[in-house]
Write a protein that holds these residues in place. Sequence first.
Motif, PDB file in Angstrom:
ATOM      1  N   MET A   1       0.756  -1.234   0.022  1.00 35.31           N
ATOM      2  CA  MET A   1      -0.102   0.005   0.028  1.00 35.31           C
ATOM      3  C   MET A   1       0.870   1.292   0.259  1.00 35.31           C
ATOM      4  SD  MET A   1      -2.802   1.615  -0.122  1.00 35.31           S
ATOM      5  CE  MET A   1      -4.102   1.045   0.690  1.00 35.31           C
ATOM      6  N   GLN A   2       1.920   1.084   0.768  1.00 35.04           N
ATOM      7  CA  GLN A   2       2.875   2.409   0.804  1.00 35.04           C
ATOM      8  C   GLN A   2       3.479   2.791  -0.753  1.00 35.04           C
ATOM      9  OE1 GLN A   2       6.214   1.902   3.633  1.00 35.04           O
ATOM     10  NE2 GLN A   2       4.960   1.771   5.255  1.00 35.04           N
ATOM     11  N   ASP A   3       3.797   1.889  -1.492  1.00 35.75           N
ATOM     12  CA  ASP A   3       4.232   2.314  -2.813  1.00 35.75           C
ATOM     13  C   ASP A   3       3.243   3.010  -3.763  1.00 35.75           C
ATOM     14  OD1 ASP A   3       6.884   1.466  -2.469  1.00 35.75           O
ATOM     15  OD2 ASP A   3       6.223  -0.595  -2.735  1.00 35.75           O
ATOM     16  N   VAL A   4       1.983   2.172  -3.469  1.00 36.43           N
ATOM     17  CA  VAL A   4       0.679   3.027  -4.140  1.00 36.43           C
ATOM     18  C   VAL A   4       0.407   4.270  -3.915  1.00 36.43           C
ATOM     19  CG1 VAL A   4      -1.632   2.585  -4.701  1.00 36.43           C
ATOM     20  CG2 VAL A   4      -0.290   0.450  -4.543  1.00 36.43           C
ATOM     21  N   VAL A   5       0.550   4.604  -2.497  1.00 36.69           N
ATOM     22  CA  VAL A   5       0.099   5.730  -2.058  1.00 36.69           C
ATOM     23  C   VAL A   5       1.248   6.986  -2.559  1.00 36.69           C
ATOM     24  CG1 VAL A   5      -0.017   7.366   0.299  1.00 36.69           C
ATOM     25  CG2 VAL A   5      -1.182   4.947   0.055  1.00 36.69           C
ATOM     26  N   LEU A   6       2.434   6.468  -2.301  1.00 41.46           N
ATOM     27  CA  LEU A   6       3.707   7.171  -2.889  1.00 41.46           C
ATOM     28  C   LEU A   6       3.432   7.544  -4.293  1.00 41.46           C
ATOM     29  CD1 LEU A   6       6.765   5.673  -1.326  1.00 41.46           C
ATOM     30  CD2 LEU A   6       6.066   8.032  -0.737  1.00 41.46           C
ATOM     31  N   ALA A   7       2.894   6.660  -5.087  1.00 44.35           N
ATOM     32  CA  ALA A   7       2.656   6.823  -6.867  1.00 44.35           C
ATOM     33  C   ALA A   7       1.396   7.753  -6.942  1.00 44.35           C
ATOM     34  CB  ALA A   7       2.569   5.418  -7.421  1.00 44.35           C
ATOM     35  N   MET A   8       0.632   7.794  -6.154  1.00 43.91           N
ATOM     36  CA  MET A   8      -0.599   8.427  -6.358  1.00 43.91           C
ATOM     37  C   MET A   8      -0.235   9.970  -5.999  1.00 43.91           C
ATOM     38  SD  MET A   8      -3.439   6.884  -6.972  1.00 43.91           S
ATOM     39  CE  MET A   8      -3.997   5.342  -7.307  1.00 43.91           C
ATOM     40  N   LEU A   9       0.667  10.202  -5.100  1.00 36.49           N
ATOM     41  CA  LEU A   9       1.392  11.525  -4.615  1.00 36.49           C
ATOM     42  C   LEU A   9       2.011  11.930  -5.684  1.00 36.49           C
ATOM     43  CD1 LEU A   9       1.880  11.021  -0.844  1.00 36.49           C
ATOM     44  CD2 LEU A   9       0.050  12.619  -1.768  1.00 36.49           C
ATOM     45  N   ALA A  70       2.996  15.785   0.165  1.00 36.99           N
ATOM     46  CA  ALA A  70       3.865  15.559  -0.806  1.00 36.99           C
ATOM     47  C   ALA A  70       4.853  14.594  -0.782  1.00 36.99           C
ATOM     48  CB  ALA A  70       4.134  17.136  -1.132  1.00 36.99           C
ATOM     49  N   LEU A  71       5.469  14.464  -2.082  1.00 34.94           N
ATOM     50  CA  LEU A  71       6.666  13.578  -2.012  1.00 34.94           C
ATOM     51  C   LEU A  71       7.977  14.431  -1.845  1.00 34.94           C
ATOM     52  CD1 LEU A  71       6.302  11.334  -5.130  1.00 34.94           C
ATOM     53  CD2 LEU A  71       6.010  10.505  -2.846  1.00 34.94           C
ATOM     54  N   ARG A  72       8.877  13.387  -1.159  1.00 32.12           N
ATOM     55  CA  ARG A  72      10.403  14.223  -0.881  1.00 32.12           C
ATOM     56  C   ARG A  72      11.144  13.298  -1.864  1.00 32.12           C
ATOM     57  NH1 ARG A  72      11.792  14.556   5.426  1.00 32.12           N
ATOM     58  NH2 ARG A  72      10.721  16.638   5.704  1.00 32.12           N
ATOM     59  N   PRO A  73      12.286  13.664  -2.113  1.00 29.72           N
ATOM     60  CA  PRO A  73      13.042  13.186  -3.169  1.00 29.72           C
ATOM     61  C   PRO A  73      13.284  11.675  -2.911  1.00 29.72           C
ATOM     62  CG  PRO A  73      14.053  15.224  -2.725  1.00 29.72           C
ATOM     63  CD  PRO A  73      12.851  15.115  -1.851  1.00 29.72           C
ATOM     64  N   ALA A  74      13.351  11.250  -1.799  1.00 29.51           N
ATOM     65  CA  ALA A  74      13.531   9.805  -1.416  1.00 29.51           C
ATOM     66  C   ALA A  74      12.082   9.086  -1.826  1.00 29.51           C
ATOM     67  CB  ALA A  74      13.834   9.462   0.187  1.00 29.51           C
ATOM     68  N   GLY A  75      10.948   9.667  -1.486  1.00 31.29           N
ATOM     69  CA  GLY A  75       9.526   9.053  -2.071  1.00 31.29           C
ATOM     70  C   GLY A  75       9.779   8.854  -3.516  1.00 31.29           C
ATOM     71  N   GLN A  76      10.256   9.825  -4.162  1.00 30.03           N
ATOM     72  CA  GLN A  76      10.044   9.837  -5.773  1.00 30.03           C
ATOM     73  C   GLN A  76      11.189   8.768  -6.196  1.00 30.03           C
ATOM     74  OE1 GLN A  76       8.276  11.726  -8.052  1.00 30.03           O
ATOM     75  NE2 GLN A  76       9.059  10.094  -9.315  1.00 30.03           N
ATOM     76  N   GLN A  77      11.995   8.513  -5.624  1.00 30.60           N
ATOM     77  CA  GLN A  77      12.956   7.591  -5.993  1.00 30.60           C
ATOM     78  C   GLN A  77      12.350   5.942  -5.889  1.00 30.60           C
ATOM     79  OE1 GLN A  77      16.669   8.393  -3.456  1.00 30.60           O
ATOM     80  NE2 GLN A  77      17.441   9.702  -5.051  1.00 30.60           N
ATOM     81  N   ARG A  78      11.809   5.877  -4.650  1.00 35.03           N
ATOM     82  CA  ARG A  78      11.076   4.707  -4.269  1.00 35.03           C
ATOM     83  C   ARG A  78       9.948   4.528  -5.311  1.00 35.03           C
ATOM     84  NH1 ARG A  78       8.853   2.529   1.561  1.00 35.03           N
ATOM     85  NH2 ARG A  78       7.436   1.192   1.035  1.00 35.03           N
ATOM     86  N   VAL A  79       9.084   5.283  -5.587  1.00 32.66           N
ATOM     87  CA  VAL A  79       8.120   5.060  -6.696  1.00 32.66           C
ATOM     88  C   VAL A  79       8.908   4.707  -7.874  1.00 32.66           C
ATOM     89  CG1 VAL A  79       6.598   6.310  -8.426  1.00 32.66           C
ATOM     90  CG2 VAL A  79       6.541   7.090  -5.709  1.00 32.66           C
ATOM     91  N   SER A  80       9.951   5.356  -8.437  1.00 36.17           N
ATOM     92  CA  SER A  80      10.490   5.050  -9.553  1.00 36.17           C
ATOM     93  C   SER A  80      11.151   3.438  -9.573  1.00 36.17           C
ATOM     94  CB  SER A  80      11.934   5.891 -10.036  1.00 36.17           C
ATOM     95  OG  SER A  80      11.486   7.153 -10.172  1.00 36.17           O
ATOM     96  N   ALA A  81      11.575   3.309  -8.389  1.00 28.44           N
ATOM     97  CA  ALA A  81      12.269   1.623  -8.018  1.00 28.44           C
ATOM     98  C   ALA A  81      10.820   0.942  -8.105  1.00 28.44           C
ATOM     99  CB  ALA A  81      12.757   1.474  -7.035  1.00 28.44           C
ATOM    100  N   TRP A  82       9.804   1.213  -7.546  1.00 28.98           N
ATOM    101  CA  TRP A  82       8.627   0.335  -7.538  1.00 28.98           C
ATOM    102  C   TRP A  82       8.031   0.317  -9.055  1.00 28.98           C
ATOM    103  CZ3 TRP A  82       3.119   2.017  -7.727  1.00 28.98           C
ATOM    104  CH2 TRP A  82       2.321   0.921  -7.710  1.00 28.98           C
TER     105      TRP A  82
END
Length: 172
Positions: A1-9, A70-82
Motif C-alpha cells: 500500500m505504501q508504494d501505491v500511495v507514494l505513486a498517487m502523490l 507531498a513526495l520528498r526526493p526519497a519518495g520519488q526514488q522509491r516510486v521509480s524503483a517500484w
Amino acid sequence: MQDVVLAMLAKEPAHGYELRGRLRDALGPLGDTMNGGQIYVTLARLAKAGLVTSERSDGLPDRPDRRVYALRPAGQQRVSAWLAEVSWPRPDLTEFHLKLVAAAAARLADPVSLVDAQRRELLRRMRETQRAALDRSVDPVAGLLLEGVVLRLRADLEWLDACERTWKMAGA
C-alpha cells in the motif's frame, strides 16, 4: 500500500481524503471494501520514514483543516524503483492494477511498457517451470505442483494481455 500511495502523490500533493477517493476510483467496486483509515496510517508511516512531507492546509468554514502530503526526493526514488520492479513472486493483481493507474495518472511510465516488462518476467518463469516439469526424474506428485504453477502463470499472462488491450485503447 505504501508504494501505491507514494505513486498517487507523484501526480500532485494531496490530502488523505483525496488519496482515498483516487484509490476508490481506480479500484472500482473493489474500492468500496477499502478501509479508509489505512490511508492515514500509511501516510503517517511514510512521513516517519522521510518519504513524504505534510503541511497543514486551511479548511473551509464547514470543513476542518487538513494535512496535504507531498513526495520528498526519497519518495520519488522509491516510486521509480517500484515502477521498475518486475518480480511476480505472488501476484497481487490489485497492486499491479494500481501501479498502472498511478503510472498513467502522473505520467511516470507507460502502462503498456510496465505490462510488457511483467509479461517478460512471467514468460521467463514459465519456461523455467516447464523445463522442471519435463524432467523425468521429478516425482509425479511434485509434478502436479509444477503443473499448477504453469496454469497460474498462463492465467496471469492472459490477464496481462487484457491489461495491455485496455491500456492501448485508453491511450488511443
